[in-house]
Design a protein around this motif. Structure first.
Motif, PDB file in Angstrom:
ATOM      1  N   GLY A  91     -16.499 -10.265  -9.954  1.00 59.29           N
ATOM      2  CA  GLY A  91     -16.463  -9.247 -10.264  1.00 59.29           C
ATOM      3  C   GLY A  91     -15.472  -8.155 -10.253  1.00 59.29           C
ATOM      4  N   LYS A 109     -12.102  -8.649 -11.859  1.00 61.67           N
ATOM      5  CA  LYS A 109     -12.475  -9.040 -13.211  1.00 61.67           C
ATOM      6  C   LYS A 109     -12.797  -7.383 -14.295  1.00 61.67           C
ATOM      7  CE  LYS A 109     -16.095  -9.948 -15.148  1.00 61.67           C
ATOM      8  NZ  LYS A 109     -17.091 -10.502 -15.729  1.00 61.67           N
ATOM      9  N   ASN A 110     -12.722  -6.544 -13.139  1.00 63.54           N
ATOM     10  CA  ASN A 110     -13.561  -5.702 -13.754  1.00 63.54           C
ATOM     11  C   ASN A 110     -12.438  -4.265 -12.786  1.00 63.54           C
ATOM     12  OD1 ASN A 110     -15.823  -5.314 -15.264  1.00 63.54           O
ATOM     13  ND2 ASN A 110     -16.236  -6.266 -13.469  1.00 63.54           N
ATOM     14  N   ILE A 161     -11.866  -0.709 -14.324  1.00 61.23           N
ATOM     15  CA  ILE A 161     -12.511  -0.761 -14.655  1.00 61.23           C
ATOM     16  C   ILE A 161     -13.250   0.767 -13.077  1.00 61.23           C
ATOM     17  CG2 ILE A 161     -15.298  -0.063 -14.839  1.00 61.23           C
ATOM     18  CD1 ILE A 161     -14.979  -1.845 -17.236  1.00 61.23           C
ATOM     19  N   VAL A 207     -20.518  -1.863 -18.472  1.00 61.14           N
ATOM     20  CA  VAL A 207     -19.557  -3.292 -17.659  1.00 61.14           C
ATOM     21  C   VAL A 207     -19.906  -4.080 -18.293  1.00 61.14           C
ATOM     22  CG1 VAL A 207     -18.411  -3.604 -15.281  1.00 61.14           C
ATOM     23  CG2 VAL A 207     -18.439  -1.494 -15.729  1.00 61.14           C
ATOM     24  N   ASP A 208     -18.671  -4.911 -18.309  1.00 62.50           N
ATOM     25  CA  ASP A 208     -19.261  -6.678 -18.005  1.00 62.50           C
ATOM     26  C   ASP A 208     -19.910  -7.157 -16.942  1.00 62.50           C
ATOM     27  OD1 ASP A 208     -20.186  -9.168 -19.406  1.00 62.50           O
ATOM     28  OD2 ASP A 208     -18.210  -9.938 -19.379  1.00 62.50           O
ATOM     29  N   THR A 209     -21.319  -6.835 -16.691  1.00 63.98           N
ATOM     30  CA  THR A 209     -21.760  -7.790 -15.382  1.00 63.98           C
ATOM     31  C   THR A 209     -22.402  -8.802 -15.615  1.00 63.98           C
ATOM     32  OG1 THR A 209     -23.756  -7.135 -16.262  1.00 63.98           O
ATOM     33  CG2 THR A 209     -22.202  -5.004 -14.742  1.00 63.98           C
TER      34      THR A 209
END
Length: 281
Positions: A20, A23-24, A27, A203-205
């Motif tokens: 994660g 991926k973020n 952000i 955020v897409d968590t």
């Protein structure tokens, strides 16, 4: 500058969190958090499993893990260039191996390597029973074990996560530790971690099921195979195949009250210390 160390503990979703973080990364950066690349990307590695981006720091803090080419003095000089971005006020470093840091090295790290920078430690702790069951299952998946959980709980399990937490508190102080409870946060671990980091962005968590637990039927199949072959390579091969082919299979299992009672007698004081120190009793 704030240095945030995500130290695990083992069996608390670290691989998924590291996926994660990567991926973020953009952000996180937009929110002032630098997450440097590790040697292996979680986004491209098999099963998403990596050791995070903190492997070299772990070698500094855990001398017994050092490779022959590790130079302590050189690492201290190069720490900032490896892990810190001048454009971001927070640097995030993640590795389960950091949990095993030697107290003397933690003190040296805070006073001699990061110096005037603040150090914040984020750890995730599990209930004793769930942690023990996960450790037992890891032996079946990766080490060729064929023991049942009852035997493992008597012969092998030790609640090292509490000892590791005490060591961090002794070295750095309670005020620098942020402790999350796995069973409370497990349905959205990344969101919980982002709250600790102060990230308010959308955020897409969602995280993939990385290194999931085995179902009861899968456990019995692997235990039988391990008893017959006694080869960790076979247990790793079979467990990886099952996890990759059926990533969403349920791993629910009934709790054994006798084992719970055994753990309460053995670790009641440790649990009380954690609850009193970090969760207001």
């Amino acid at each position: 500058m704030t240095i945030v160390l995500h130290i695990g503990f083992p069996k608390t979703g670290s691989s998924a969190l590291q996926y994660g973080f990567e991926k973020n990364r953009e952000i996180l950066a937009a929110n002032g958090i630098h997450y440097g690349q590790g040697h292996v990307s979680a986004l491209t590695s098999r099963g998403g499993i990596t050791s995070g981006n903190g492997a070299r720091l772990a070698q500094y803090l855990v001398p017994r893990r050092r490779t022959p080419d590790f130079d302590e003095a050189a690492f201290a000089e190069r720490f900032a260039s490896r892990y810190v971005s001048a454009d971001h006020p927070i640097s995030l470093i993640s590795s389960e191996a950091l949990a095993f840091a030697e107290p003397a090295m933690l003190t040296r790290f805070a006073s001699q390597v990061v110096r005037n920078d603040d150090v914040v430690v984020v750890a995730i702790i599990r209930d004793i029973y769930g942690h023990a069951r996960s450790a037992w299952m890891q032996g079946i998946k990766r080490a060729g074990s064929s023991r049942d959980f009852d035997a493992f709980s008597i012969e092998s399990y030790a609640a090292h996560q509490v000892d590791l937490l005490r060591a961090y508190v002794a070295a750095l102080g309670r005020e620098r530790i942020r402790l999350l409870h796995y069973e409370t946060e497990k349905h959205d671990l990344l969101a919980a971690m982002l709250r600790v980091l102060g990230v308010d962005a959308v955020v897409d968590t969602s995280l993939p099921a990385i290194n999931r637990s085995l179902s009861s039927a899968e456990i019995e199949v692997l235990r039988a195979c391990n008893a017959a072959h006694r080869d960790p390579a076979i247990s790793r091969l079979l467990s990886d195949m099952l996890i990759e082919k059926y990533p969403d299979r349920s791993s629910h299992a009934e709790v054994d009250p006798e084992i719970v009672a055994r753990f309460e007698a053995r670790y009641g004081d440790d649990v009380a210390w954690v609850n009193d120190t970090f969760f207001a009793g």
